[in-house]
Motif scaffolding. Structure first.
Motif, PDB file in Angstrom:
ATOM      1  N   ASN A 436       0.824  -1.212   0.000  1.00  0.00           N
ATOM      2  CA  ASN A 436       0.000   0.000   0.000  1.00  0.00           C
ATOM      3  C   ASN A 436       0.861   1.266   0.000  1.00  0.00           C
ATOM      4  OD1 ASN A 436      -2.271   1.426  -0.092  1.00  0.00           O
ATOM      5  ND2 ASN A 436      -3.172   0.625   1.777  1.00  0.00           N
ATOM      6  N   LEU A 437       1.837   1.293  -0.881  1.00  0.00           N
ATOM      7  CA  LEU A 437       2.870   2.335  -0.849  1.00  0.00           C
ATOM      8  C   LEU A 437       2.296   3.743  -1.040  1.00  0.00           C
ATOM      9  CD1 LEU A 437       5.872   2.947  -0.705  1.00  0.00           C
ATOM     10  CD2 LEU A 437       5.992   2.686  -3.147  1.00  0.00           C
ATOM     11  N   MET A 438       1.338   3.883  -1.990  1.00  0.00           N
ATOM     12  CA  MET A 438       0.822   5.235  -2.252  1.00  0.00           C
ATOM     13  C   MET A 438       0.263   5.858  -0.984  1.00  0.00           C
ATOM     14  SD  MET A 438      -1.193   5.153  -5.844  1.00  0.00           S
ATOM     15  CE  MET A 438      -2.101   6.653  -5.564  1.00  0.00           C
ATOM     16  N   THR A 439      -0.549   5.062  -0.292  1.00  0.00           N
ATOM     17  CA  THR A 439      -1.170   5.593   0.927  1.00  0.00           C
ATOM     18  C   THR A 439      -0.096   5.931   1.951  1.00  0.00           C
ATOM     19  OG1 THR A 439      -2.846   3.966   0.417  1.00  0.00           O
ATOM     20  CG2 THR A 439      -3.123   5.174   2.455  1.00  0.00           C
ATOM     21  N   PHE A 504      -5.868   7.066  -3.752  1.00  0.00           N
ATOM     22  CA  PHE A 504      -6.601   8.226  -4.281  1.00  0.00           C
ATOM     23  C   PHE A 504      -7.389   8.891  -3.158  1.00  0.00           C
ATOM     24  CE2 PHE A 504     -10.047  10.285  -6.696  1.00  0.00           C
ATOM     25  CZ  PHE A 504      -9.300  10.993  -7.620  1.00  0.00           C
ATOM     26  N   ASP A 505      -7.973   8.058  -2.290  1.00  0.00           N
ATOM     27  CA  ASP A 505      -8.691   8.600  -1.129  1.00  0.00           C
ATOM     28  C   ASP A 505      -7.763   9.458  -0.275  1.00  0.00           C
ATOM     29  OD1 ASP A 505     -11.260   7.835  -1.390  1.00  0.00           O
ATOM     30  OD2 ASP A 505     -11.001   5.863  -0.451  1.00  0.00           O
ATOM     31  N   ALA A 506      -6.585   8.882   0.003  1.00  0.00           N
ATOM     32  CA  ALA A 506      -5.621   9.628   0.834  1.00  0.00           C
ATOM     33  C   ALA A 506      -5.254  10.931   0.136  1.00  0.00           C
ATOM     34  CB  ALA A 506      -4.380   8.780   1.052  1.00  0.00           C
ATOM     35  N   PHE A 507      -5.116  10.857  -1.176  1.00  0.00           N
ATOM     36  CA  PHE A 507      -4.725  12.047  -1.946  1.00  0.00           C
ATOM     37  C   PHE A 507      -5.835  13.103  -1.865  1.00  0.00           C
ATOM     38  CE2 PHE A 507      -3.843  14.231  -6.069  1.00  0.00           C
ATOM     39  CZ  PHE A 507      -2.595  14.701  -5.716  1.00  0.00           C
ATOM     40  N   LEU A 508      -7.080  12.646  -1.939  1.00  0.00           N
ATOM     41  CA  LEU A 508      -8.192  13.603  -1.825  1.00  0.00           C
ATOM     42  C   LEU A 508      -8.186  14.264  -0.446  1.00  0.00           C
ATOM     43  CD1 LEU A 508     -11.133  11.785  -3.624  1.00  0.00           C
ATOM     44  CD2 LEU A 508     -10.131  13.974  -4.232  1.00  0.00           C
ATOM     45  N   GLU A 509      -7.816  13.479   0.584  1.00  0.00           N
ATOM     46  CA  GLU A 509      -7.718  14.063   1.927  1.00  0.00           C
ATOM     47  C   GLU A 509      -6.707  15.215   1.908  1.00  0.00           C
ATOM     48  OE1 GLU A 509      -9.182  13.757   5.062  1.00  0.00           O
ATOM     49  OE2 GLU A 509     -10.630  12.859   3.675  1.00  0.00           O
ATOM     50  N   LEU A 510      -5.591  14.968   1.233  1.00  0.00           N
ATOM     51  CA  LEU A 510      -4.530  15.983   1.143  1.00  0.00           C
ATOM     52  C   LEU A 510      -5.078  17.215   0.420  1.00  0.00           C
ATOM     53  CD1 LEU A 510      -1.572  16.998   1.102  1.00  0.00           C
ATOM     54  CD2 LEU A 510      -1.213  15.626  -0.929  1.00  0.00           C
ATOM     55  N   LEU A 511      -5.763  16.989  -0.716  1.00  0.00           N
ATOM     56  CA  LEU A 511      -6.281  18.131  -1.479  1.00  0.00           C
ATOM     57  C   LEU A 511      -7.359  18.854  -0.677  1.00  0.00           C
ATOM     58  CD1 LEU A 511      -6.502  16.799  -5.140  1.00  0.00           C
ATOM     59  CD2 LEU A 511      -4.629  17.932  -3.999  1.00  0.00           C
ATOM     60  N   LYS A 512      -8.097  18.082   0.106  1.00  0.00           N
ATOM     61  CA  LYS A 512      -9.172  18.699   0.886  1.00  0.00           C
ATOM     62  C   LYS A 512      -8.572  19.694   1.883  1.00  0.00           C
ATOM     63  CE  LYS A 512     -12.788  17.297   4.084  1.00  0.00           C
ATOM     64  NZ  LYS A 512     -13.290  16.108   4.794  1.00  0.00           N
ATOM     65  N   CYS A 513      -7.397  19.353   2.410  1.00  0.00           N
ATOM     66  CA  CYS A 513      -6.736  20.285   3.337  1.00  0.00           C
ATOM     67  C   CYS A 513      -6.228  21.520   2.600  1.00  0.00           C
ATOM     68  CB  CYS A 513      -5.550  19.616   4.017  1.00  0.00           C
ATOM     69  SG  CYS A 513      -6.028  18.308   5.106  1.00  0.00           S
ATOM     70  N   MET A 514      -6.106  21.418   1.275  1.00  0.00           N
ATOM     71  CA  MET A 514      -5.618  22.577   0.519  1.00  0.00           C
ATOM     72  C   MET A 514      -6.768  23.418  -0.016  1.00  0.00           C
ATOM     73  SD  MET A 514      -2.647  20.710  -1.659  1.00  0.00           S
ATOM     74  CE  MET A 514      -2.284  22.095  -2.715  1.00  0.00           C
ATOM     75  N   GLN A 515      -7.974  22.796  -0.147  1.00  0.00           N
ATOM     76  CA  GLN A 515      -9.116  23.508  -0.727  1.00  0.00           C
ATOM     77  C   GLN A 515      -9.411  24.744   0.117  1.00  0.00           C
ATOM     78  OE1 GLN A 515     -10.770  22.626  -3.496  1.00  0.00           O
ATOM     79  NE2 GLN A 515     -12.851  23.337  -3.360  1.00  0.00           N
ATOM     80  N   GLY A 516      -9.281  25.921  -0.482  1.00  0.00           N
ATOM     81  CA  GLY A 516      -9.627  27.149   0.235  1.00  0.00           C
ATOM     82  C   GLY A 516      -8.575  27.625   1.209  1.00  0.00           C
ATOM     83  N   LYS A 568     -15.825   9.601  -5.801  1.00  0.00           N
ATOM     84  CA  LYS A 568     -15.139   9.993  -4.565  1.00  0.00           C
ATOM     85  C   LYS A 568     -14.852  11.489  -4.573  1.00  0.00           C
ATOM     86  CE  LYS A 568     -12.604   5.622  -3.908  1.00  0.00           C
ATOM     87  NZ  LYS A 568     -13.069   5.166  -2.589  1.00  0.00           N
ATOM     88  N   CYS A 569     -14.388  11.964  -5.706  1.00  0.00           N
ATOM     89  CA  CYS A 569     -13.997  13.378  -5.801  1.00  0.00           C
ATOM     90  C   CYS A 569     -15.222  14.269  -5.599  1.00  0.00           C
ATOM     91  CB  CYS A 569     -13.381  13.631  -7.176  1.00  0.00           C
ATOM     92  SG  CYS A 569     -12.552  15.194  -7.258  1.00  0.00           S
ATOM     93  N   LEU A 570     -16.338  13.851  -6.221  1.00  0.00           N
ATOM     94  CA  LEU A 570     -17.569  14.641  -6.096  1.00  0.00           C
ATOM     95  C   LEU A 570     -18.008  14.678  -4.630  1.00  0.00           C
ATOM     96  CD1 LEU A 570     -19.619  16.182  -7.706  1.00  0.00           C
ATOM     97  CD2 LEU A 570     -20.950  14.107  -7.953  1.00  0.00           C
ATOM     98  N   ALA A 571     -17.903  13.513  -3.977  1.00  0.00           N
ATOM     99  CA  ALA A 571     -18.324  13.447  -2.566  1.00  0.00           C
ATOM    100  C   ALA A 571     -17.494  14.417  -1.725  1.00  0.00           C
ATOM    101  CB  ALA A 571     -18.154  12.021  -2.058  1.00  0.00           C
TER     102      ALA A 571
END
Length: 1723
Positions: A436-439, A504-516, A568-571
């Protein structure tokens, strides 16, 4: 050497020398407990060999260690003599098909843009040259060290994985076989034993942390009390701090401290003191105390010497293991097995794990040794590479955390191995699915960025240096993520899908912290006080840009993954929006009968953020959904119905509005941080995942909603809703005098909004939005649309658009910056004007949208859009000042054009039965709504096409009307009503005629006006001439007289021109008027007037040198009277040719000096000139100067005014007379120097002396020059003396006149060289600054004797003369081979007046000149004959019997006889003659220049033509007989004696016997060294170059001297030397030995040329290596192949030949102040 070593060897323990490797190994073979035996052996011997004193002796230690410690192991391993054993192993071993060469720092590496799987795949030079990639588009870079060559790795290359060398080894590797089969059982067992013990020992001792006790099994019986104070490297303290601290702590010299510091920096640690514990502890405390002030202190440990000894041996062991496994793959396999075997303590207990995990505790040297071992073992064995990769991934989080807290560079950390593992596609896939290297990577990354705000977004504090440092380290994780994603999967397994989506989920978490994150609020009232932190967020965005793109690429490859990712991204986006809605009330907007609900939100009042990575990622995925047609295949799987378009567009729209408002100047008070953010948002580095995706997101939104609703929301966000919903806004504004700024703001916002609409409709070129899906490479696209024009000597190459592509030009392309847009528009209009076309720039025809975006075009014909167009056109028609702007109109016209193009496309592609939905033409023909019945858009356009204030847009309006009619025609071709159409056309025709007439009328008026003005002017002119008749008369006469002189007036040109001698052509004297550049006053140059001067620069020069190694030991005692023919160092004078009064210059120079003294108190920057050395910049052209040359009239005419008798003596008589005069002078000098004789006696002596007739030695001539000229003569003379000899100025020194003559001779010689190198004729028109400089310099040198002491100049003349005509008392003169004849000629001619002024016998100066010239010429011919060493060819039969040939042969025979037959015999007169002519030509050319400037005789026109060799003309001009051997025959008697005396000199005899060298003629021209064609061979040469001082260490900045080809180790402490009391770097030191202070270097790693002059001056210059585009690549950033450009190299060489390097540096430093701050002396 041996004798020094003897006592040392005796001092060694006897037991060391007696220890036999074979016996020890035998003992070990019998041993029951091998580990204990080996450890005892090591415990006893290691401390005896290593660390026996304060300084290491690596050679001795290695020799003993090999014999006593490693020898037994090799015997044990092989079971026989290792020499035999290892060679057997090598024979049975199959050579590897992997190269695996580990790169050193600075070594060149090559990658292939066509075949490499990713940019990290590289080849070493050797493999590259043998591979197919050398003909591809390769990239070359220099390695940072630590990577290895990927040759032979099939996963790294799409094609050509093997070079020729490694291809041979691939034939057998069909099946993966076990490498151990080639080894015998007992070898395997023994290897296993010894490897296990040794590897464990090395790991144990290197990771040992106690400072004074050893591991129990290595403790010794008797322990000495010796300790080391060990200093470790860190990346916080500078070299200077360390050196200073060490000098204090261990009181060593600076040199020693530099040595320590260099070693610490290179190896990571060094002992700085040796002794007992107390002694070392004291040094440690001083170091810690001194370095702990600002930062953490330097790391120092006091360690027992036996521990250091074992650690040193541990490192030696690891290197030894690395070399042993090179013999056989089997041994490598065993070592890997040993290393990865789990230890007794379970998890992470294998040796490899232990090393990795203690990586950050080890010092630099130890790290690099074990990394090398890992590379040559684990990474070269494919089976164990996988196992190692798993261990690496399992420990990833710990390794990264260690790296982040550690301060060493990435290349010294084990974390850097990720590039070797993660970039292998198969390993990367395996690690993603199994570990699970990406995560893991993303989670580790998130853990390090802990600061969040209330909404959980990242929050960065002020960006301190320490934080930036930490943040940079954390970013390396993103790099690892990039490596993992670099190669895309071809086959997807369910595991891979699942694990990728987890990542990808973990990556969205990262982007979510950057949103705004980093939201901004508009400042109103006062300016922002503290600029908010914005860089960190953007750095993060930039680093992630690639990763985001790669994520999308991965999603695109598999439909299931794409659908899941989209959901996932939409959610996540919906979650983000959930947090934003609070407190935003709904509001209803209505225009044109449409109304829409939205929220009340005002960008200029609320918070707004530019960072929206989640919505942008969704936009990217949406495009992919459209492109891959998933939307039509599985509509049920996609939540398209759940999308809320207003939610999707809200944030991207705010972001674009923010940009528009910033552009309109509404956010000025928010400072630069916001300006920078907007800049990067559009910048090429970020726009792909920022601005571009926002546009896509808006397109997505529009395609799903009613375009009228979208436009209303957009108007509301742009805060323009009010304006377009109030009728008659324009009239109101013009009636009220509203705030002008506000109107301007609104105009800009309207323009920006229209531009945005153009972009939304027009940008269809991202695959998935429009149906134009060809992904091609950049290169092929550029080739298709443009031609490349190569650059000249400077500048850059340019692409030019092909003419056939002009019609596709889009003025509103969305990546234009504002400047680019106006440039592009201007260029296109210019082209159209040139081609006589109208200058309309219509929108290009666009490809159709993809079905998912198809409804986008309706925005163009929506009611709100038509309202906006109509409103803007109405404002334009009303034409009241402020409301509309031209660019607003231009954008509206563009939009109308787009709509028409769109409708035309629809009409052309429509099927019979389809109903046409796009009816823009009908809508713009309808008039406005009832209440105010505004005219239709079409009608307004027809009104506007004749408006005088819209000249620029006429063509565009006309194009629109034309297109409109064309569309109507197409529509009507199906229906019948031809009436409307004709109306339109007639209207258009008539308007066109009107227009033509109007233009004609205007042109006529303009012509009449021009004629009137011209008539007035000529009238005024005539008046003026009538009134000032006399003035004009004078000018005309003056012109005539000047032109007569310039044309060699008739009286001159009839006869031949002669430059010297009694027959010298007399030239009428010209009066010379010059203007001072400082006070603008004009003055005539006269003998008695105030001095006028030229700014000049005197410098030492070795440009003509044939022997750079000569060095003047003691300049105070050196006598420069005779210049050696090797011209080892001359003095060159150059000038920029600008003239000043001497007193004006003095004032100017004083002010410069005063300014400099004031500056010293303020700040001590180097300026581009050094006032203490008398330097200044020419006040007019800022050219560097250090003295001034006085302007004079031809001095010879002034001295030559006495009567001359007609019969002048011939050479023989003249030599006799001169010799007598010299003798008389010498006797007199002797008398003066013996003062004790009485006067009477003295007088008798004088009588006895019998002075030659007419000679009056007591006569002292009067100096004709004015005081100010005399002062300037002294000034320039002293300056030349000071610079040329590098001594303190002293105007009384007898060497001053010699230096002046020398500088004159050397400057003429260097100019003659330049002319002959460029094949220019001798008197080709020189640039006037050169011409003025030579004239002034020659005249000055001829006049200088008048301010020197007469007796000194006479003394010089006597010595110079005696070198050719031997007298009695000059014994120590150089022989004829060691005198440069041209310097001698100049010296004799210029010193002769000092003797001639006391001679009243009537011998003229001219006669003297002629005889001196003849005498020197003959000496030169003898010089040439003695040194010419050509072979005879068989070509001499042609014309061997001419009289000249015979004469030369006769002369040669005479020489042969005088030299006692030591000279080679020659039979070919033709050959000899050819040699003599070639050899004497440069001398004759220099002499012609010299006499031309000295006597002012114009040059004969024949010599000015180019092409032929002007031998005869030169001889005539210099009054030499054409057959110059005649000289010898005419003066047979005296020449016999002279030749004999010359040949009998002992040096000449030595030369003929071959005991010494001499210069032969003509001297070759010096050139810069030959550079290789291909730059990579230079890099390779430099990467093999190691620093000469620090034993075998690679130099960091190898620098090549272009003058002599020496490689130097620049910019480092190791090679600093002391020069005149200052520490200087290797290059500066080299300039003094090679170029007498001036140097030209090529910095090989940076690919830039470096000019240095003196210690404080330098500049960088563009290198002569260019890529295929004709551009340089300084710093090798692009890495394109570079090839030598001969023209640029010649340009550098020309600068050098012209002595312009210093001037070039001066100009560069004046132009660029940053250059001034560089410490050039340290390079």
């Amino acid at each position: 050497m041996a004798s020094e070593l003897e006592p040392e060897v005796q001092g060694l323990d006897r037991s060391l020398l007696e220890c036999s490797a074979e016996e020890t190994a035998g003992k070990w073979l019998q041993a029951t407990d091998l580990t204990r035996e080996v450890n005892q052996h090591l415990a006893y011997y290691v401390p005896k060999i290593y660390c026996r004193g304060p300084n290491p002796f690596p050679q001795k230690e290695d020799m003993l260690a090999h014999q006593v410690l490693l020898g037994p192991m090799e015997w044990y391993l092989c079971g026989e003599d290792p020499e035999l054993g290892f060679s057997k192993l090598e024979q049975t071993n199959k050579p590897s098909h992997l190269c695996g060469r580990v790169f050193k720092v600075g070594e060149p590496t090559y990658s292939c843009r066509d075949c490499a799987v990713d940019p990290t795949c590289v080849l070493c030079m050797e493999c590259f040259l043998g591979s197919i990639h050398r003909d591809h588009r390769y990239r070359m870079t220099t390695s940072g060290g630590g990577g290895f060559c990927d040759c032979g790795d099939t996963e790294a290359w799409k094609e050509g994985p093997y070079c020729q060398k490694h291809e041979l080894n691939t034939s057998e590797i069909e099946e993966e076989e076990d490498p151990l089969v080639h080894l015998s059982e007992d070898v395997i067992a023994r290897t296993y034993n010894i490897f296990a013990i040794m590897f464990r020992y090395a790991v144990e001792i290197l990771t040992w942390e106690k400072e004074s006790e050893l591991p129990p099994d290595l403790e010794m019986v008797e322990k000495s009390d010796t300790y080391y104070c060990m200093l470790f490297n860190d990346e916080v303290h500078t070299y200077e701090q360390v050196i200073y601290t060490l000098q204090k702590a261990v009181n060593c010299t600076q040199k020693e401290a530099i040595g320590f510091a260099t070693t610490v920096d290179r190896d990571g640690r060094r002992s700085v003191r040796y002794g007992d514990f107390q002694y070392c502890e004291q040094a440690k405390s001083v170091i810690v105390r001194n370095t702990s002030r600002q930062t953490k202190p330097l790391k120092v440990q006091v360690m027992h010497s036996s521990i250091v000894a074992h650690q040193n041996f541990g490192l030696k062991l690891l290197s030894w293991l690395g070399s042993i496994i090179g013999y056989s793959d089997g041994l490598r396999r065993i070592l890997c097995q040993v290393g990865l075997q789990e230890g007794p303590n379970g998890e992470n207990s294998s040796l490899v794990d232990r090393l990795m995990l203690s990586d950050s505790k080890l010092w630099k040297g130890a790290r690099s040794v074990y990394h090398q071992l890992f590379m040559s073992s684990l990474l070269m064995d494919l089976k164990y590479k996988k196992l190692f990769a798993v261990r690496f991934a399992k420990n990833y989080e710990r390794l990264q955390s260690d790296y982040v807290t550690d301060d060493h560079d990435r290349e010294f950390s084990v974390a850097d191995l990720s590039v070797q593992i993660f970039t292998v596609p198969s390993l990367a896939r395996m690690l993603i699915t199994e570990e699970n290297l990406m995560t893991i990577i993303i989670k580790t990354f998130m853990d390090h960025l802990r600061h969040r705000d209330a909404q959980g977004r990242f929050q960065f504090e002020r960006y301190t240096a320490l934080q930036a440092f930490k943040f940079r380290r954390v970013q390396s994780l993103i790099l690892d993520l990039k490596y993992v994603l670099i190669s895309k999967p071809t086959k997807w397994s369910d595991d891979l899908r699942q694990k990728f989506l987890e990542g990808f989920d973990a990556f969205l978490e990262l982007l979510k912290c950057m949103q705004g994150m980093d939201p901004v609020t508009r400042q109103v009232g006062q300016h922002i006080e503290m600029e908010p932190e914005w860089e960190a967020a953007f750095t993060l965005q930039m680093k992630l840009t690639h990763v985001i793109s790669m994520m999308q690429d991965w999603c695109a490859l598999d439909e299931k993954v794409l659908i899941e990712a989209y959901k996932k991204c939409l959610a996540v986006l919906t979650q983000c929006h959930g947090g934003f809605t609070d407190g935003e009330q709904p509001v209803t907007l209505s225009i044109c009968g449409h109304s829409v609900e939205t929220i009340r939100y005002c960008v200029s009042k609320e918070k707004v953020s530019i960072h929206l990575p989640v919505s942008r990622l969704l936009a990217g995925l949406h495009v992919l959904v459209s492109k891959s047609e998933v939307a039509y295949k599985f509509p049920e799987l996609l939540p398209l119905s759940e999308l809320s378009p207003p939610m999707l567009i809200e944030h991207p729209l705010r972001c674009l509005v923010l940009c528009a408002q910033v552009h309109a100047g509404m956010w000025r008070r928010n400072g630069f941080s916001l300006v920078n953010q907007i800049y990067y948002y559009h910048n090429v580095k970020c726009r792909r995942e920022m601005f571009d995706k926002d546009i896509v997101m808006l397109q997505t939104g529009v395609s799903m909603m009613d375009p009228n609703h979208f436009l209303m929301i957009m108007l509301s966000r742009f805060e323009l809703h009010q304006i377009f919903s109030t009728p008659d806004y324009g009239k109101k504004i013009s009636s009220e005098t509203t705030h002008k700024d506000l109107v301007q703001q609104n105009n800009t916002l309207i323009e920006e909004m229209l531009y945005l609409i153009i972009m939304l409709v027009g940008e269809r070129f991202s695959p998935g939005v429009g149906q134009e899906n060809k992904e091609t490479g950049m290169e092929s696209v550029i080739e298709a649309v443009a031609h490349f024009k190569k650059p000249g000597l400077t500048g850059r190459g340019m692409y030019e658009l092909k003419p056939e592509c002009a019609k596709e030009f889009n003025l509103y392309f969305y990546h234009f910056s504002r400047a680019e847009q106006s440039k592009a528009e201007e260029a296109q209009r210019k082209l159209k004007r040139q081609n006589k076309e109208d200058t309309a720039l219509p929108p290009p025809v666009l490809p159709p949208f993809c079905p998912l975006f198809a409804s986008l075009v309706n925005i163009l014909q929506s009611d709100v859009m038509l309202l906006i167009m109509r409103t803007v056109l109405q404002w334009t028609v009303e034409h009241n000042g402020h409301v509309w702007s031209e660019s607003m109109l231009q954008r509206v016209l563009h939009l109308i054009g787009m709509a028409l193009q769109e409708e035309k496309q629809h009409l052309e592609n429509v099927m019979e039965e389809h109903v046409l939905t796009f009816t823009f033409t009908q809508k713009i023909s309808k008039p406005g709504e009832a209440p105010n019945n505004s005219p239709s858009i079409l009608a307004m356009l027809e009104t506007l096409q004749n408006a005088p204030y819209l000249e620029v847009h006429k063509d565009m309006i006309r194009w629109i009307l034309k297109t409109f009619n064309a569309i109507k025609k197409i529509r009507e071709s199906s229906s019948t009503s031809p009436v409307a159409e004709t109306e339109g056309t007639i209207m258009e025709e008539s308007s066109r005629d009107k227009d033509k007439a109007e233009r004609k009328r205007k042109a006529e008026i303009a012509r009449l006006r021009r004629e009137k003005i011209m008539a007035q002017m000529s009238e005024m002119q005539r008046h003026f001439i009538d009134e000032n008749k006399e003035l004009f008369q004078q000018t005309l006469e003056l012109d005539a007289s000047i032109s007569a002189v310039l044309d060699n007036s008739p009286m001159v040109s009839d006869m031949t021109l002669t430059a010297l001698g009694p027959a010298q052509t007399r030239v009428p004297e010209q009066r010379q008027f010059v203007t001072c550049i400082l006070c603008q006053e004009e003055q005539e140059v006269k003998v008695e007037s105030r001095a006028m001067v030229l700014a000049a620069f005197v410098q030492r020069s070795t440009v003509l040198s044939k022997n750079r190694s000569k060095f003047i030991q003691d300049p105070e005692k050196y006598d420069p009277l005779f210049m050696h023919p090797d011209l080892s160092c001359g003095t060159h004078t150059g000038s920029c040719g600008h003239i000043m009064h001497a007193h004006c210059w003095q004032r100017y120079f004083d002010s410069v000096q005063a300014k400099e003294q004031r500056r010293q108190q303020r700040l001590r920057l180097h300026t581009s000139y050094d006032v203490e050395n008398g330097e200044f910049l020419c006040p007019l052209c800022e050219c560097l100067s250090n003295t001034v040359i006085p302007l004079l009239l031809p001095p010879r005419n002034i001295f030559n005014s006495r009567l001359h008798f007609s019969d002048q003596p011939n050479l023989t008589q003249w030599i006799r007379t001169i010799s007598q005069q010299i003798k008389a002078l010498q006797v007199l000098r002797k008398e003066e120097n013996t003062p004790n004789t009485t006067l009477s006696k003295n007088l008798e002596n004088v009588d006895e002396l019998q002075l030659p007739e007419g000679f009056r030695p007591d006569f002292h001539p009067k100096n004709p020059y004015s005081e100010s000229i005399k002062e300037m003569l002294t000034t320039f003379g002293t300056a030349t003396y000071k610079v040329g000899l590098k001594v303190h100025p002293n105007e009384e020194d007898p060497r001053v006149p010699i230096m002046c003559w020398g500088s004159c001779a050397y400057t003429i010689q260097s100019i003659e060289r330049i002319l002959s190198d460029e094949d220019k004729p001798l008197f080709s028109p020189l640039p006037c600054r050169l011409d003025d400089c030579l004239r002034s310099l020659t005249r000055f040198a001829a006049a200088h004797w008048t301010v020197a002491s007469l007796s000194v100049v006479q003394g010089h003349f006597c010595k110079l003369f005696a070198s050719l005509v031997p007298g009695d008392n000059h014994g120590d003169l150089p022989c004829i081979l060691d005198i440069d004849m041209f310097h001698l000629l100049v010296g004799l001619v210029l010193a002769f007046p000092a003797l001639q002024c006391q001679d009243f016998s009537g011998i003229s100066l001219g006669t003297g000149d002629l005889h001196i010239f003849h005498l020197v010429t003959m000496a030169h011919i003898i010089q040439i004959l003695l040194t010419s060493c050509t072979e005879e060819n068989g070509m001499d039969q042609e014309n061997a019997s001419g009289e000249e040939e015979l004469a030369v042969l006769a002369l040669y025979k005479t020489l042969h006889q005088y030299t006692g037959s030591a000279l080679k015999e020659m039979h070919s007169g033709w050959h000899l003659l050819r040699n003599v002519r070639a050899g004497i030509m440069p001398f004759l050319r220099c002499s012609a220049l010299f006499f031309h400037y000295l006597n002012g005789v114009p040059s004969p026109p024949e010599i000015q033509a180019s092409g032929t060799s002007h031998f005869e003309h030169l001889c005539n001009y210099l009054s030499l007989p054409n057959n110059f051997i005649c000289l010898f025959q005419e003066n047979k008697e005296i020449m016999k004696l002279l030749i004999e005396s010359w040949c009998h000199n002992i040096e000449v005899k030595r030369y003929l016997k071959g005991e010494r060298d001499a210069i032969s003629y003509p001297r070759e021209s010096n050139k810069l060294i030959d550079l290789p064609e291909d730059y990579s061979s230079l890099i390779n040469q430099a990467s093999n170059f190691s620093c000469p001082k620090s034993g075998g260490d690679k130099s960091r900045a190898p620098t090549l001297c272009l003058v002599c080809g020496t490689l130097l180790c620049s910019q480092s402490y190791c090679c600093q030397t002391e020069l005149e009391g200052e520490d200087v770097g290797a290059c500066t030191a080299h300039t003094y030995s090679c170029g007498s202070g001036v140097g030209i270097f090529l910095r090989v790693r940076e690919c830039q040329v470096l000019f240095l002059a003196g210690k404080t001056k330098g500049c960088f210059y563009s290198p002569p290596y260019l890529d295929d585009y004709g551009e340089t690549d300084q710093g090798l950033r692009r890495g394109n192949p570079l090839h030598l450009c001969r023209e640029r190299f010649k340009k550098i060489q020309k600068l050098w030949h012209q002595h312009s390097i210093t001037e070039e540096i001066g100009h560069a430093q004046e132009a660029n102040q940053t250059l001034v701050g560089i410490d050039w002396q340290h390079l």
